[in-house]
Design a protein around this motif. Structure first.
Motif, mmCIF file in Angstrom:
data_model
loop_
_atom_site.group_PDB
_atom_site.id
_atom_site.type_symbol
_atom_site.label_atom_id
_atom_site.label_comp_id
_atom_site.label_asym_id
_atom_site.label_seq_id
_atom_site.Cartn_x
_atom_site.Cartn_y
_atom_site.Cartn_z
ATOM 1 N N GLU A 1 48.769 11.198 70.662
ATOM 2 C CA GLU A 1 49.501 9.929 70.741
ATOM 3 C C GLU A 1 49.338 9.274 72.102
ATOM 4 O O GLU A 1 49.067 8.063 72.209
ATOM 5 C CB GLU A 1 50.985 10.163 70.431
ATOM 6 N N GLU B 1 47.222 5.839 72.761
ATOM 7 C CA GLU B 1 47.944 4.695 73.328
ATOM 8 C C GLU B 1 47.166 4.087 74.498
ATOM 9 O O GLU B 1 47.071 2.866 74.614
ATOM 10 C CB GLU B 1 49.318 5.178 73.800
ATOM 11 N N GLU B 2 46.576 4.959 75.319
ATOM 12 C CA GLU B 2 45.772 4.488 76.446
ATOM 13 C C GLU B 2 44.621 3.595 75.967
ATOM 14 O O GLU B 2 44.157 2.721 76.676
ATOM 15 C CB GLU B 2 45.182 5.673 77.232
ATOM 16 N N TYR C 1 45.645 2.298 70.643
ATOM 17 C CA TYR C 1 45.829 2.675 69.229
ATOM 18 C C TYR C 1 47.216 3.255 68.992
ATOM 19 O O TYR C 1 47.801 3.866 69.885
ATOM 20 C CB TYR C 1 44.797 3.737 68.810
ATOM 21 N N GLU C 2 47.663 3.047 67.779
ATOM 22 C CA GLU C 2 48.880 3.721 67.367
ATOM 23 C C GLU C 2 48.481 4.787 66.354
ATOM 24 O O GLU C 2 47.621 4.550 65.504
ATOM 25 C CB GLU C 2 49.837 2.710 66.728
#
Ligand code: GDP
Ligand code: MG
Length: 370
Positions: free
Chosen positions: A43, A47-48, A51-52
């Motif tokens: 996760e 996120e970096e 994307y979720e």
């Protein structure tokens, strides 16, 4: 639990594995390209990259199907599925042969010509019974070890001129462990030394108690050579089946079990499947153990092509991507993509289990050498 590797995650996001490694480093983690990441790391990293993450377990698709309850009105009686077991030379094969030859459904002039792992016979009053055509204990236990239950009733063959023997006892134990009722076929009644009472007494010692001794196990005295008593045996099978209220819903998506599979020179991978619920149709996408596919063609035991197969019907099926194993459960899914996802997930789990095993071996080898 850990999910996918650094390199898989990079692929999913369309970035280079090195970029994922660098990101992990920036987050304070040293990872290698084939390392599996846990959920929270995935996760964070995703996120970096903007994307979720949504975690989906491919198996959920199967669970959903299996949780679908049948409307009782859709349930129809199905043929009982029988495995013949007993000590070597007590007449298992002879009994199966006699039944196969003498009880083929009317209108099937060619008889049973095709080996599909099982066959359906018809009693004199036209009721169907499905026999698995490989007698024996190994098939039964192989199925059970994969969590498959392909047998409703065991016919335990004991030769009337012999005695309860080691494999008789083994068969009793297998049937009991599987919770499968036993019907006793006391065979070779045509032989001079036949002593059915002795057999019944011996069986009682192993908790197989026939009705005339106050127990619940049905027994028939038969001869696989003359055919005497076999109609009565089949009647008893049907009585037992009725008590068990064996039913299935022909209208739902199919599931079944792989009886055996092999590679055929002309046809490619062929698997003998016993449909257990629903109706299997040509074109259906399916998963079976770590394999998947789409039903290309089906043949019944008479060697005829069929478009569909309902509950308790055995068929030979082509359309597999890989060779499944006996006992693998076959489940139809609405699309091939889902089937492929599940098969891939299972393959991956299997590979990792094997890898872990082989690592253990190496450690073991090492310690032995030290
Ligand atoms: P399996 O090892 O349990 O499959 O036993 P088979 O079916 O191969 O039978 C072993 C031997 O017993 C063979 O020679 C058969 O011909 C014979 N046999 C089987 N059933 C009968 C029967 O009812 N009567 C007689 N007289 N011989 C039988
Ligand atoms: Mg045999």
């Amino acid at each position: 639990t850990e999910f996918i590797t650094v390199s898989d995650l990079a692929d999913l996001m369309g970035v280079k594995a090195n970029e994922v490694i660098t990101t992990c480093m920036n987050l304070g983690m040293m990872v290698s390209i084939n390392q599996r990441l846990d959920a929270s790391t995935i996760e964070l990293v995703a996120e970096e990259f903007g994307y979720e993450v949504e975690f989906v377990d491919a198996e959920e698709a199967i669970e959903e199907i299996q949780l679908e309850e049948d409307d009782p009105e859709d349930l129809e009686p199905r043929a009982p599925i029988i495995t013949v077991m007993g000590h070597v030379d007590h007449g298992k094969t002879s009994l199966l042969d006699y039944i196969r030859k003498s009880h083929v459904a009317e209108g099937e002039a060619g008889g049973i010509t095709q080996h599909v792992g099982a066959y359906e016979v018809q009693t004199d009053d036209d009721r169907p019974i499905t026999f698995l055509d490989t007698p024996g204990h190994e098939a039964f236990t192989a199925m059970r070890s994969r969590g498959a239950k392909a047998t409703d009733i065991v016919i335990l063959v004991v030769a009337a001129d012999d005695a309860v023997m080691p494999q008789t006892i083994e068969a009793i134990n297998h049937a009991k462990a599987g919770g499968v009722p036993i019907i006793v076929a006391i065979n070779k009644m045509d032989k001079p030394g036949a002593d059915p009472d002795k057999i019944k007494q011996q069986l009682a010692e192993y908790d197989v108690i026939v009705e005339e001794y106050g127990g619940t196990n049905q027994a028939a005295e038969v001869s696989a050579m003359t055919g005497d008593g076999i109609p009565e045996l089949l009647d008893k099978v049907l009585i037992e089946a009725e008590l068990m209220e064996l039913k299935a819903n022909p209208d739902r998506t199919a599931d079944g079990v792989v009886l055996e599979a092999r590679v055929d020179k002309g046809k490619g991978i062929v698997a003998n499947i016993l449909v257990q619920n629903g109706t299997l149709e040509v074109g259906d996408a399916f998963v079976a153990g770590p394999c998947f596919g789409r039903v290309r063609a089906m043949e019944n035991e008479h060697g005829n092509r069929v478009e569909s197969a309902g509950p308790s019907v055995p068929v030979q099926l082509t359309g597999f991507d890989d060779i499944p194993q006996a006992g693998d459960k076959l489940v139809v899914l609405e699309d091939e993509k889902k089937a492929k996802d599940i098969a891939n997930q299972r393959q991956q789990i299997r590979r990792e289990q094997e890898l872990r095993k082989s690592k253990h071996l190496t450690l073991d080898d090492l310690s032995r050498r030290l």
